[in-house]
Write an enzyme that holds these catalytic residues in place. Sequence first.
Site, PDB file in Angstrom:
ATOM      1  N   ASP A 442       0.822  -1.085   0.019  1.00 22.21           N
ATOM      2  CA  ASP A 442       0.128   0.064   0.029  1.00 22.21           C
ATOM      3  C   ASP A 442       1.054   1.182   0.005  1.00 22.21           C
ATOM      4  O   ASP A 442       2.010   1.063   0.149  1.00 22.21           O
ATOM      5  CB  ASP A 442      -0.771  -0.117   1.401  1.00 22.21           C
ATOM      6  CG  ASP A 442      -2.097   0.664   1.287  1.00 22.21           C
ATOM      7  OD1 ASP A 442      -2.247   1.526   0.176  1.00 22.21           O
ATOM      8  OD2 ASP A 442      -3.134   0.731   1.823  1.00 22.21           O
ATOM      9  N   ASP A 503     -11.156   1.947  -2.776  1.00 23.59           N
ATOM     10  CA  ASP A 503     -11.788   1.586  -1.472  1.00 23.59           C
ATOM     11  C   ASP A 503     -13.360   1.631  -1.472  1.00 23.59           C
ATOM     12  O   ASP A 503     -13.914   1.310  -0.391  1.00 23.59           O
ATOM     13  CB  ASP A 503     -10.963   2.654  -0.364  1.00 23.59           C
ATOM     14  CG  ASP A 503      -9.892   2.053   0.059  1.00 23.59           C
ATOM     15  OD1 ASP A 503      -9.519   0.947   0.083  1.00 23.59           O
ATOM     16  OD2 ASP A 503      -9.011   3.089   0.426  1.00 23.59           O
TER      17      ASP A 503
HETATM   18  C1  DGJ Z   1      -5.739   1.988   2.089  1.00 19.96           C
HETATM   19  C2  DGJ Z   1      -6.202   0.594   1.337  1.00 19.96           C
HETATM   20  O1  DGJ Z   1      -6.911   0.910   0.153  1.00 19.96           O
HETATM   21  C3  DGJ Z   1      -7.137  -0.142   2.136  1.00 19.96           C
HETATM   22  O2  DGJ Z   1      -7.777  -1.186   1.472  1.00 19.96           O
HETATM   23  C4  DGJ Z   1      -6.680  -0.734   3.676  1.00 19.96           C
HETATM   24  O3  DGJ Z   1      -5.573  -1.520   3.120  1.00 19.96           O
HETATM   25  C5  DGJ Z   1      -6.136   0.544   4.137  1.00 19.96           C
HETATM   26  N1  DGJ Z   1      -4.960   1.619   3.404  1.00 19.96           N
HETATM   27  C6  DGJ Z   1      -4.927   0.364   5.347  1.00 19.96           C
HETATM   28  O4  DGJ Z   1      -4.794   1.289   6.028  1.00 19.96           O
END
Ligand code: DGJ
Length: 674
Positions: A442, A503
């Site tokens: 990420d 998300d």
């Molecule tokens: C952003 C990601 O897009 C989410 O799926 C998740 O992993 C969060 N970060 C965790 O902090």
Amino acid sequence: MIDCPEPGLWLLTTPSSAYAVRLGPDGAPRSAHWGPRLTLDQARVLPAGAEELPVEGGDRFGVAGLQVRYGDGVRGVEWRHLGDDVDGGHLTIRMADRHYPLEIDLHYLIRPDSDAVDRWTTLRNTGDGPITVLRCDSAAWAVPRREDYRLTHVTGEWGAEFQVRRTAPAVAETVLTSRRGHSGHHANPWVMIDAGDATEDRGEVWSAALAWSGSWRITVERDHDGRVGWSGGFGHEGVTWRLGPGESLETPAFTGVYSAEGFGGVSHRWHEHIRRHVLPAPGRVRPVVYNSWEATEFDVSQAQQMELAELAAGIGVELFVMDDGWFGGRTGAFAGRTGETAGLGDWWPNPDRFPHGLTPLIDHVKRLGMRFGLWVEPESVNPDSELYRTRPEWVLGQPNRRATEVRDQLLLDFSRDDVAEWAYDRLDELVTHNDIAFLKWDMNRPITEAGDEVWVPYIRNVYAVVDRLRATHPHLTIEGCASGGGRADLGMLAGTDQIWTSDNTDATQRIAIQHGYGQVYPACTMGAWVTDSPNALTGRPTPLAFRFHVAMSGALGIGGDLGRWSPADLEQAKHLIEQYKLIRPVVHEGRMDRLADWAVQYTLDPHVVVLSWRPTTLVRVTAPVRLRGLDPDGVYRDEDTGETHHGGLLMSHGLPRPWPFDATSELKRLTRVG
Ligand code: DGJ
């Protein structure tokens, strides 16, 4: 195939297209053709058009893709041809400045089974003083003259990535760009132009996508005479390179694809090209993933992860991923990663949450028949962390400037080789000492306060760490993520297996997000979870089957709080995952046709899969779903009902859509049986 029908003319032929370059009377390499295949005789009469890499100087007043300044303050390039090299499908046209010690290689790469043309540029300083490079695009692409034009690209934001926009390009310069140090939620580094008449399956489309995951710029120019083209490449706005004696600068590839078969045709070519030539492990089966993020957020414990794993295994999940919240603490930030404000950088299992490390959880997951994956964010650090306290000098920042915190975090200066080495060591250690099959990498904030020398090496070191990890641990599957789909591009896809698309997991809104993602990137790379209802982000309730049918058009994952799913939901989920496993090879390896905004077909002969959705009855779509690309004389059996259909009729009359309610959906599995 690469031909040189006469001196100063090169013709590159792909299975269904051709690209030609000719040296102009001024010695500049110029575009001569980008479109259908040509014979050598046809190529010989092509005139020279726009510059392949527009430079400064003379009577040029458009976008300069190459801008340089020599030691004496003189700018621009006067082209001189040095020669060319052909090595298989790789053509290098070697150019130089007529006076100054600057060599410019224009690269073209084609493959026998792809319509993509990779183009990039190398600059070399052959003198004994420095040269300043103010801009060095990978390539410029000229679209042939047409009556009119239409520009297709995507815009968006966090939770709403990849929204397709189709507009008439202004008679001006239209700048598509990211200045955020990642490819961006608000834009994506690709562009398409058509003559305003292309449909999903008809008409010419010219497109290009940049293999770069940092700041980028594509400038589409439409002039008053009706010429359209674009120049694009990497580099942060205003940032310059100092090219010392003997030094060179190589840009990332800017890949072009032409199709005469509409937007669908151009997508087919992108998908095939990416699957065959971009992804690091072509053909790798994407496991059905369970990801714990939406269920637990930062409130992670071993017992709760074990319970989720049991429920996930029970419905047929193949790989269990523990997301954020598992690390740091005790010797580092006091409580570790229990929220956004602490722990990033401290990549050890939180001793309060995992007193015996990750092994008990991983063993549990494996006993349940699944593999194990972990979330990491190696480029970031919280000020409240052990890493920050011991290595404050590793943080990206500039003297006399406040360090911008986003989501309470700073970035490590990944352009430093010692930082990249540290990140590799931490990840290698995690993967070596724990049985980890999957990493979600990420990156939750843009780059800020970075000096000129940071922007490009930072991204190259991200690639280097990812590549090195893959080389040491070839079994590892890597998912790229940047707060959802903020870093989805050909550069990232060259090192990862899939991308976390957004998300936003609301199935209704996902349809548009996935529609945009799939314009260029293939379904096997599109991470798509089924989460809870009502959706955590939008509050919208939707039936489980609808959520599944939307997510089954990508790399299916489950991201809901399974502890709150009813036994009936879990039973239905198990059945739908079984169905997904049957269609997965067709969805991931087959040809994708967008039948409408609300229906998509995948074909891997003799198998055909159709997923269709009706998000709301306000969308008055009751027209039948008409299939594409079938054998008109073939007979297709419905694998669920046993009914048979004629291929010709499926394409002309289609399948009925008898759906009365909101959020209804359907999966059709057909097999050609005659
Ligand atoms: C952003 C990601 O897009 C989410 O799926 C998740 O992993 C969060 N970060 C965790 O902090």
